[in-house]
Write a protein that holds these residues in place. Structure first.
Motif, PDB file in Angstrom:
ATOM      1  N   LEU A 208       0.825  -1.212   0.000  1.00 42.39           N
ATOM      2  CA  LEU A 208       0.000   0.000   0.000  1.00 42.39           C
ATOM      3  C   LEU A 208       0.857   1.258   0.000  1.00 42.39           C
ATOM      4  CD1 LEU A 208      -2.951  -0.942   2.374  1.00 42.39           C
ATOM      5  CD2 LEU A 208      -3.064  -0.453  -0.076  1.00 42.39           C
ATOM      6  N   PHE A 209       1.953   1.256   0.744  1.00 43.10           N
ATOM      7  CA  PHE A 209       2.855   2.414   0.694  1.00 43.10           C
ATOM      8  C   PHE A 209       3.302   2.669  -0.740  1.00 43.10           C
ATOM      9  CE2 PHE A 209       4.023   1.609   5.328  1.00 43.10           C
ATOM     10  CZ  PHE A 209       3.417   2.769   5.789  1.00 43.10           C
ATOM     11  N   GLU A 210       3.618   1.586  -1.448  1.00 46.06           N
ATOM     12  CA  GLU A 210       4.068   1.726  -2.833  1.00 46.06           C
ATOM     13  C   GLU A 210       2.943   2.275  -3.711  1.00 46.06           C
ATOM     14  OE1 GLU A 210       7.361   1.464  -5.395  1.00 46.06           O
ATOM     15  OE2 GLU A 210       7.193   1.211  -3.217  1.00 46.06           O
ATOM     16  N   THR A 211       1.728   1.807  -3.485  1.00 48.28           N
ATOM     17  CA  THR A 211       0.572   2.324  -4.223  1.00 48.28           C
ATOM     18  C   THR A 211       0.382   3.802  -3.949  1.00 48.28           C
ATOM     19  OG1 THR A 211      -0.539   0.178  -4.206  1.00 48.28           O
ATOM     20  CG2 THR A 211      -1.925   2.114  -4.560  1.00 48.28           C
ATOM     21  N   TRP A 212       0.481   4.191  -2.688  1.00 45.24           N
ATOM     22  CA  TRP A 212       0.290   5.604  -2.320  1.00 45.24           C
ATOM     23  C   TRP A 212       1.356   6.495  -2.943  1.00 45.24           C
ATOM     24  CZ3 TRP A 212      -0.394   4.157   3.542  1.00 45.24           C
ATOM     25  CH2 TRP A 212      -1.639   3.526   3.715  1.00 45.24           C
ATOM     26  N   LEU A 213       2.569   5.955  -3.095  1.00 44.46           N
ATOM     27  CA  LEU A 213       3.647   6.728  -3.715  1.00 44.46           C
ATOM     28  C   LEU A 213       3.431   6.914  -5.216  1.00 44.46           C
ATOM     29  CD1 LEU A 213       6.919   5.344  -2.067  1.00 44.46           C
ATOM     30  CD2 LEU A 213       6.189   7.725  -2.080  1.00 44.46           C
ATOM     31  N   ASN A 214       2.850   5.912  -5.855  1.00 46.10           N
ATOM     32  CA  ASN A 214       2.829   5.873  -7.310  1.00 46.10           C
ATOM     33  C   ASN A 214       1.511   6.264  -7.954  1.00 46.10           C
ATOM     34  OD1 ASN A 214       5.521   4.705  -8.347  1.00 46.10           O
ATOM     35  ND2 ASN A 214       5.027   3.355  -6.640  1.00 46.10           N
ATOM     36  N   HIS A 215       0.454   6.414  -7.155  1.00 47.48           N
ATOM     37  CA  HIS A 215      -0.860   6.688  -7.733  1.00 47.48           C
ATOM     38  C   HIS A 215      -1.543   7.825  -6.984  1.00 47.48           C
ATOM     39  CE1 HIS A 215      -0.707   3.076 -10.247  1.00 47.48           C
ATOM     40  NE2 HIS A 215      -0.148   2.478  -9.214  1.00 47.48           N
ATOM     41  N   GLY A 216      -2.640   8.288  -7.540  1.00 46.63           N
ATOM     42  CA  GLY A 216      -3.390   9.378  -6.941  1.00 46.63           C
ATOM     43  C   GLY A 216      -4.125   8.956  -5.673  1.00 46.63           C
ATOM     44  N   LEU A 217      -4.686   9.949  -4.995  1.00 50.41           N
ATOM     45  CA  LEU A 217      -5.320   9.731  -3.698  1.00 50.41           C
ATOM     46  C   LEU A 217      -6.473   8.734  -3.781  1.00 50.41           C
ATOM     47  CD1 LEU A 217      -5.735  10.446  -0.708  1.00 50.41           C
ATOM     48  CD2 LEU A 217      -7.122  12.403  -1.456  1.00 50.41           C
ATOM     49  N   GLN A 218      -7.403   8.939  -4.708  1.00 51.78           N
ATOM     50  CA  GLN A 218      -8.587   8.080  -4.738  1.00 51.78           C
ATOM     51  C   GLN A 218      -8.234   6.642  -5.086  1.00 51.78           C
ATOM     52  OE1 GLN A 218     -11.684   9.259  -3.704  1.00 51.78           O
ATOM     53  NE2 GLN A 218     -11.958   7.024  -3.559  1.00 51.78           N
ATOM     54  N   HIS A 219      -7.284   6.471  -6.012  1.00 46.59           N
ATOM     55  CA  HIS A 219      -6.842   5.117  -6.358  1.00 46.59           C
ATOM     56  C   HIS A 219      -6.238   4.440  -5.133  1.00 46.59           C
ATOM     57  CE1 HIS A 219      -5.242   1.840  -8.859  1.00 46.59           C
ATOM     58  NE2 HIS A 219      -4.159   1.926  -8.100  1.00 46.59           N
TER      59      HIS A 219
END
Length: 251
Positions: A208-219
């Motif tokens: 999830l940290f990686e997702t938060w770094l690489n994508h927008g807030l809603q995603h």
């Protein structure tokens, strides 16, 4: 002394950069050893710690000779090896800690940034000297502005200067700053509550940290919902909840 030394102790994999005579500078071959040590962990390994031999340096980064006769093709191969190694550290499913015991420069600084946590002593110096060689700071130097802000990141990269851990203390770059003799103890204390959690939840949280770094807030939010729900398929999660309930009922 030579290639990184890999040892396993009580569920923690220690990767020690081992060329103290040249400030633990790295070769391309060393990167392959580190990558394999990180990606080759089994279920018995619950954490990874990177450090350097001696009391002068974590690592001075890639040995300057690595770039002496580089061409565009070999330069791409070199930096791709750095990318793959540092990326393996960042994407490891277990918590990663850089135990920084001296100079931490170039690709080694990027390794430290890619780790989840950093423990250092007050005399540690960080730097990204690449522009002095006519090459840019790349790969996980891209993480630096997340830690220190864009203005400070530009200063560190463009000046190629050395910065003490205390210079950067207000930015929270190091999770713990302790005397040299207490580095190992501080690392183990920091890891203890993390490794007490299920391996499944730590891996999911890191993804999830990686997702938060690489994508927008809603995603990131929507993905979090899916990850949260999916973990209830994991027996370890149900066991952890039951154990927590039991602990609370005894209070």
């Amino acid at each position: 002394m030579g290639k990184p030394v890999v040892t396993d102790e009580d569920g923690t994999r220690w990767i020690t950069l081992d060329r103290p005579e040249i400030l633990n500078a790295l070769s391309v071959g060393d990167l392959a050893v580190i990558t394999e040590a990180v990606t080759g962990i089994g279920p018995d390994i619950s954490a990874i710690v990177l450090t350097g031999t001696g009391d002068r340096a974590f690592s001075a980064g890639m040995h300057v000779n690595t770039f002496a006769d580089a061409t565009p093709d070999s330069g791409r191969a070199i930096i791709s090896s750095v990318r793959d190694c540092v990326g393996a550290i960042r994407l490891a499913p277990v918590p990663t800690v850089a135990m920084i015991n001296g100079y931490c420069l170039g690709a080694a600084f990027e390794m430290a940034l890619a780790c989840d946590l950093r423990v250092a002593h007050p005399e540690v110096r960080f730097g990204l000297p690449e522009v002095k060689l006519g090459i840019p700071s790349v790969v996980d130097a891209a993480l630096l502005h997340h830690y220190v802000g864009l203005s400070k990141a530009k200063e560190i990269i463009l000046t190629a200067g050395l910065y003490s851990v205390t210079d950067l203390a207000t930015y929270g770059l190091a999770n713990r700053i302790v005397p040299p003799a207490q580095l190992r103890e501080a690392v183990l204390d920091l890891l203890a509550p993390i490794t007490a959690c299920t391996s499944e939840v730590i891996a999911a949280q890191k993804e999830l940290f990686e997702t938060w770094l690489n994508h927008g807030l809603q995603h990131g939010i929507d993905t979090s919902v899916d990850v949260f729900a999916d973990l209830f398929n994991t027996p370890a999660t149900l066991t952890a909840i039951a154990q927590y309930q039991m602990t609370r009922s005894r209070r």
